[in-house]
Design a protein around this motif. Structure first.
Motif, PDB file in Angstrom:
ATOM      1  N   ILE A 254       0.732  -1.123   0.015  1.00 47.64           N
ATOM      2  CA  ILE A 254      -0.193   0.063   0.153  1.00 47.64           C
ATOM      3  C   ILE A 254       0.908   1.275   0.008  1.00 47.64           C
ATOM      4  N   GLY A 255       1.879   1.094   0.617  1.00 46.53           N
ATOM      5  CA  GLY A 255       3.062   2.392   0.499  1.00 46.53           C
ATOM      6  C   GLY A 255       3.359   2.754  -0.721  1.00 46.53           C
ATOM      7  N   GLU A 256       3.351   1.979  -1.740  1.00 45.42           N
ATOM      8  CA  GLU A 256       3.814   2.396  -3.291  1.00 45.42           C
ATOM      9  C   GLU A 256       2.649   2.953  -3.816  1.00 45.42           C
ATOM     10  N   PHE A 257       1.416   2.539  -3.263  1.00 50.65           N
ATOM     11  CA  PHE A 257       0.285   2.968  -4.370  1.00 50.65           C
ATOM     12  C   PHE A 257      -0.685   4.015  -3.449  1.00 50.65           C
ATOM     13  N   VAL A 258      -0.262   4.333  -2.137  1.00 45.10           N
ATOM     14  CA  VAL A 258      -0.960   5.381  -1.636  1.00 45.10           C
ATOM     15  C   VAL A 258       0.224   6.160  -0.936  1.00 45.10           C
ATOM     16  N   GLN A 259       0.665   7.368  -1.501  1.00 46.22           N
ATOM     17  CA  GLN A 259       1.584   8.242  -1.111  1.00 46.22           C
ATOM     18  C   GLN A 259       0.943   9.585  -0.829  1.00 46.22           C
ATOM     19  N   PRO A 260       1.453   9.933   0.600  1.00 46.41           N
ATOM     20  CA  PRO A 260       1.022  11.503   0.946  1.00 46.41           C
ATOM     21  C   PRO A 260       1.721  12.497   0.156  1.00 46.41           C
ATOM     22  N   GLU A 261       1.329  13.803   0.345  1.00 50.00           N
ATOM     23  CA  GLU A 261       2.047  14.923   0.062  1.00 50.00           C
ATOM     24  C   GLU A 261       3.568  14.859   0.423  1.00 50.00           C
ATOM     25  N   ARG A 262       4.525  15.284  -0.242  1.00 51.63           N
ATOM     26  CA  ARG A 262       5.910  14.982  -0.115  1.00 51.63           C
ATOM     27  C   ARG A 262       6.336  16.502  -0.522  1.00 51.63           C
ATOM     28  N   ARG A 263       7.527  16.930  -0.064  1.00 57.35           N
ATOM     29  CA  ARG A 263       8.311  18.054  -0.425  1.00 57.35           C
ATOM     30  C   ARG A 263       9.856  17.710  -0.852  1.00 57.35           C
ATOM     31  N   LEU A 264      10.484  18.381  -1.957  1.00 56.22           N
ATOM     32  CA  LEU A 264      11.657  18.713  -1.986  1.00 56.22           C
ATOM     33  C   LEU A 264      12.292  19.655  -1.385  1.00 56.22           C
ATOM     34  N   VAL A 265      13.244  19.331  -0.344  1.00 60.25           N
ATOM     35  CA  VAL A 265      13.790  20.129   0.731  1.00 60.25           C
ATOM     36  C   VAL A 265      15.261  20.242   1.005  1.00 60.25           C
ATOM     37  N   GLU A 266      15.726  21.282   0.934  1.00 58.10           N
ATOM     38  CA  GLU A 266      17.192  21.522   1.470  1.00 58.10           C
ATOM     39  C   GLU A 266      17.337  22.081   2.859  1.00 58.10           C
ATOM     40  N   GLY A 307      16.337  15.735  -0.412  1.00 58.88           N
ATOM     41  CA  GLY A 307      15.650  14.788  -1.115  1.00 58.88           C
ATOM     42  C   GLY A 307      14.063  15.181  -1.106  1.00 58.88           C
ATOM     43  N   ASP A 308      13.184  14.203  -1.462  1.00 55.22           N
ATOM     44  CA  ASP A 308      11.840  14.207  -1.352  1.00 55.22           C
ATOM     45  C   ASP A 308      11.628  13.594   0.095  1.00 55.22           C
ATOM     46  N   VAL A 309      10.839  14.165   0.932  1.00 56.69           N
ATOM     47  CA  VAL A 309      10.464  13.980   2.316  1.00 56.69           C
ATOM     48  C   VAL A 309       8.978  14.091   2.790  1.00 56.69           C
ATOM     49  N   GLY A 310       8.664  13.154   3.575  1.00 55.47           N
ATOM     50  CA  GLY A 310       7.214  13.454   4.154  1.00 55.47           C
ATOM     51  C   GLY A 310       7.260  14.183   5.310  1.00 55.47           C
ATOM     52  N   GLU A 311       6.063  14.921   5.728  1.00 56.27           N
ATOM     53  CA  GLU A 311       5.997  15.856   6.950  1.00 56.27           C
ATOM     54  C   GLU A 311       6.419  15.303   8.125  1.00 56.27           C
ATOM     55  N   GLU A 312       6.248  13.776   8.285  1.00 55.09           N
ATOM     56  CA  GLU A 312       6.781  13.035   9.608  1.00 55.09           C
ATOM     57  C   GLU A 312       8.282  13.148   9.784  1.00 55.09           C
ATOM     58  N   GLN A 313       8.836  12.936   8.385  1.00 53.11           N
ATOM     59  CA  GLN A 313      10.394  12.834   8.588  1.00 53.11           C
ATOM     60  C   GLN A 313      11.188  14.165   8.988  1.00 53.11           C
ATOM     61  N   LEU A 314      10.453  15.177   9.107  1.00 55.98           N
ATOM     62  CA  LEU A 314      11.099  16.516   9.348  1.00 55.98           C
ATOM     63  C   LEU A 314      10.846  16.757  10.813  1.00 55.98           C
ATOM     64  N   GLY A 315      10.279  15.877  11.460  1.00 55.60           N
ATOM     65  CA  GLY A 315       9.884  16.185  13.096  1.00 55.60           C
ATOM     66  C   GLY A 315       9.371  17.524  13.076  1.00 55.60           C
ATOM     67  N   ALA A 316       9.812  18.087  14.250  1.00 51.83           N
ATOM     68  CA  ALA A 316       8.848  19.195  14.532  1.00 51.83           C
ATOM     69  C   ALA A 316       8.685  20.372  13.509  1.00 51.83           C
ATOM     70  N   ALA A 317       9.866  20.481  12.626  1.00 49.91           N
ATOM     71  CA  ALA A 317       9.963  21.358  11.411  1.00 49.91           C
ATOM     72  C   ALA A 317       8.771  21.477  10.477  1.00 49.91           C
ATOM     73  N   GLY A 318       8.291  19.815  10.324  1.00 54.36           N
ATOM     74  CA  GLY A 318       7.363  19.452   9.361  1.00 54.36           C
ATOM     75  C   GLY A 318       6.182  20.418   9.101  1.00 54.36           C
ATOM     76  N   PRO A 319       5.506  20.896  10.108  1.00 51.92           N
ATOM     77  CA  PRO A 319       4.338  21.797   9.707  1.00 51.92           C
ATOM     78  C   PRO A 319       4.593  22.879   8.900  1.00 51.92           C
ATOM     79  N   ASP A 320       5.602  23.883   9.640  1.00 50.91           N
ATOM     80  CA  ASP A 320       6.096  25.042   8.988  1.00 50.91           C
ATOM     81  C   ASP A 320       6.794  24.877   7.655  1.00 50.91           C
ATOM     82  N   VAL A 321       7.525  23.697   7.264  1.00 52.94           N
ATOM     83  CA  VAL A 321       7.956  23.671   6.061  1.00 52.94           C
ATOM     84  C   VAL A 321       6.705  23.016   5.082  1.00 52.94           C
ATOM     85  N   PHE A 322       5.895  22.225   5.369  1.00 50.68           N
ATOM     86  CA  PHE A 322       4.845  21.925   4.421  1.00 50.68           C
ATOM     87  C   PHE A 322       3.563  23.049   4.284  1.00 50.68           C
ATOM     88  N   ALA A 323       3.979  23.936   5.226  1.00 47.44           N
ATOM     89  CA  ALA A 323       2.928  25.111   4.911  1.00 47.44           C
ATOM     90  C   ALA A 323       3.529  26.389   4.112  1.00 47.44           C
TER      91      ALA A 323
END
Length: 611
Positions: A254-266, A307-323
């Motif tokens: 399912i992880g291959e077929f259903v992927q949440p939003e991701r971001r290309l981040v530095e 690279g491309d990361v999910g919100e949870e991979q960024l920890g506490a910074a995730g919400p701000d980066v994804f916004a």
């Protein structure tokens, strides 16, 4: 003092390796009654001598390769024999040192013991209690350890006396350094092959070329092979796949077929919050950019790319980066590495592949897996048939295997020959061999029967006429190009400039024998340093010929720092090589006059304990 210091370092290394070796020795499980594996003169070669050295070399080999090396693997490399030779050589030298009366006084032994870190307490002072405890934990008494240390010191003294201080002649080192550092200036130009015209060949010229080069136009040895094979692809359409199994596979992936939003981040991390805030202020006011801040930290963009990361991979910074929006710089935000600025390069939308859309791929994957299992279940029956004398036709008639025939030779990779396992079997097959069931890389099975071997033979001219023409033209052009290059080189030698000879030259100065020119053909530097001053020589290159002329030779300045460094390097290498040669000769001579005995059964017992 320098010699003494160097000796101390060597002894510390020996002691360190001995302690490490003893720790490994404790894990061996051979009989405690086995204490020696042989003798060198009056010196016993103990089990501990061999085991410690073996343990040390195993650890060293594992570290070099980056993975644990088993003793069985080490034996394949011949490590056990190399270690045995090393131990025997050491004990032969120990025996020779004793014969010559070389020994270390008690005070020197005590001094070295006190200097071993493993025997020191938390304050860094020698502790007799720690000393006894370390030796006891490794089943070694003080007297035996100190005797081993005394022998190591005596052996080191003997080796230093034999080849210590050996240096190559000063003139030799200076000549080698001058040879390496000599610089040359060259003018060179390329004569392109496409500027050389050749006439159209007559038919007789092509026939003569064909007859003069039969190997180029002959079939290699060919093998007529009958085969039977069964692959998963042959069974995929006949395998039934139920809906429930497909649903299960979809959920497993399912992880291959259903992927949440991701971001290309530095992410650019700073040592303090203040430093990060200051960098953000500079970026906001336009006096710098994110890229320039990366450069200022001594990094490049690869170092900060997440690279491309999910919100949870960024920890506490995730919400701000994804916004943020693409191109925004966000932060400073706290991370596990410290305060950081983030740059959002792209937004990757959520992706979802429904079960219905994924169904064709899922069905193909599951059907292929079941086909492989079906084939594996057939293996035993197929083996029974071939063992009973079944041939290729029998296999095709009585099983799901399909028969075929191929004329195979090296280079054929079509059909069943696309499989390496088939090509290997085809090359090794003999005419009188019975078919046997072998495995293909995709889980399929096959059997072969070599019908005949067709010896190499010249192919008819009509079949290879195009290749003959291309080969003749390439040879004619190469000959004409070499002839033209020779004429131009002669004109330049006679005094014409490159420009007068119709060439566009370039000059490169200061080349040494170690240099490499990316635009020059292979062998350019070697040819340059073989020329006399003013010499001109053509050199074949891709797409043409390079003509080069040696314009200047510059000898190095013996007073330069570079020359002194090169001389020191050459001297050190030669000194090491001479010392090694002397050591090898001396060790061999001493061993020849020393009575060495080895108990092979004891060696085998120790080796067994490492299995």
């Amino acid at each position: 003092m320098a010699t003494r210091k160097r000796g101390n370092v060597i002894l510390y290394v020996i002691l360190g390796l001995l302690i490490v070796g003893l720790m490994g020795f404790g894990g061996a499980s051979f009989s405690s009654r086995l204490t020696k594996i042989g003798a060198a003169g009056e010196k016993t070669i103990t089990v501990a001598d061999y085991t410690n050295a073996l343990q040390e070399q195993l650890q060293s080999l594992s570290a070099q390769i980056g993975t644990n090396v088993s003793f069985a693997q080490a034996q394949q490399f011949g490590l056990d024999q190399a270690v045995l030779g090393q131990v025997v050589t050491q004990r032969v030298l120990d025996n020779e040192a004793a014969r010559l009366g070389l020994s270390a006084p008690d005070e020197r032994v005590a001094e070295e013991v006190r200097a071993v870190p493993a025997f020191q307490d938390l304050s860094g002072s020698f502790s007799r209690e720690t000393y006894r405890d370390v030796l006891a934990r490794n089943s070694l008494g003080e007297e035996a350890f100190e005797q081993s240390l005394r022998e190591d010191m005596a052996r080191t003294l003997l080796q230093a006396a034999v080849y210590g201080g050996v240096a190559p002649p000063e003139t030799y080192g200076a000549n080698i350094a001058a040879w390496y550092l000599e610089r040359r200036t060259v003018t060179w130009a390329t004569l392109p092959a496409d500027g050389i015209e050749i006439p159209e060949p007559e038919e007789q010229q092509l026939l003569s070329w064909y007859e003069a080069h039969p190997d180029a136009y002959s079939w290699p040895e060919r093998r007529r092979i009958a085969y039977a094979w069964l692959t998963p692809d042959m069974l995929v359409d006949t395998v039934e796949v139920d809906e429930a199994s497909l649903q299960d596979l979809y959920q497993q992936r399912i992880g291959e077929f259903v992927q949440p939003e991701r971001r290309l981040v530095e992410r650019l991390v700073f040592p303090t919050e203040e430093a990060a805030a200051a960098a953000r202020a500079r970026i906001d006011e336009g006096s710098t950019s994110f890229d320039e801040e990366v450069d200022a930290r001594g990094l490049d963009l690869d170092d900060v790319d997440l690279g491309d990361v999910g919100e949870e991979q960024l920890g506490a910074a995730g919400p701000d980066v994804f916004a943020a929006a693409a191109g925004d710089v966000v932060g400073p935000l706290e991370t596990s590495l410290g305060p950081a600025l983030f740059r959002l390069n792209a937004v990757l939308a959520a992706q979802e592949t429904s079960f219905e859309d994924a169904l064709p791929d899922l069905r193909e994957e599951l059907a292929a897996a079941r086909a492989r299992r079906t084939i594996d279940q057939e293996r035993e029956r197929l083996n029974d048939l071939t063992a009973g004398g079944a041939g290729i036709d029998d296999l095709a008639a009585n099983t799901a295997m399909e028969a075929g025939e191929i004329t195979w030779y090296e280079g054929v990779t079509e059909g069943i020959a696309a499989y390496q396992s088939f090509r290997t079997a085809a090359a090794a097959a003999t005419v009188d061999a019975f078919p046997e069931i072998l495995e293909l890389e995709d889980g399929g099975l096959f059997a072969i029967d070599l019908i005949e071997v067709i010896e190499p033979e010249l192919r008819p001219y009509d079949e290879v006429a195009d290749q003959v023409l291309a080969d003749w033209q390439a040879d004619a052009q190469a000959g004409a190009l070499a002839e033209r290059a020779g004429v131009l080189a002669g004109q330049i030698v006679a005094g014409e400039s490159f420009e007068e000879a119709g060439l566009a030259p370039q000059t490169t100065a200061g080349l040494t024998r170690r240099d490499f020119l990316a635009d020059a053909p292979e062998g350019f530097v070697d040819l340059l340093f073989s020329l006399p001053l003013g010499g001109v020589e053509p050199l074949a290159a891709e797409g043409g010929v390079v003509i080069l002329r040696l314009d200047a030779i510059e000898a190095p300045n013996p007073d330069d720092e570079a020359f002194a460094a090169e001389l020191a390097s050459v001297t050190e290498r030669m000194q090491s090589a001479i010392a090694q040669d002397i050591s090898t000769i001396y060790n061999g001579a001493v061993q020849m006059r020393t009575d060495v005995t080895i108990d092979q059964s004891a060696i085998a017992s120790v080796n067994t304990s490492f299995q």
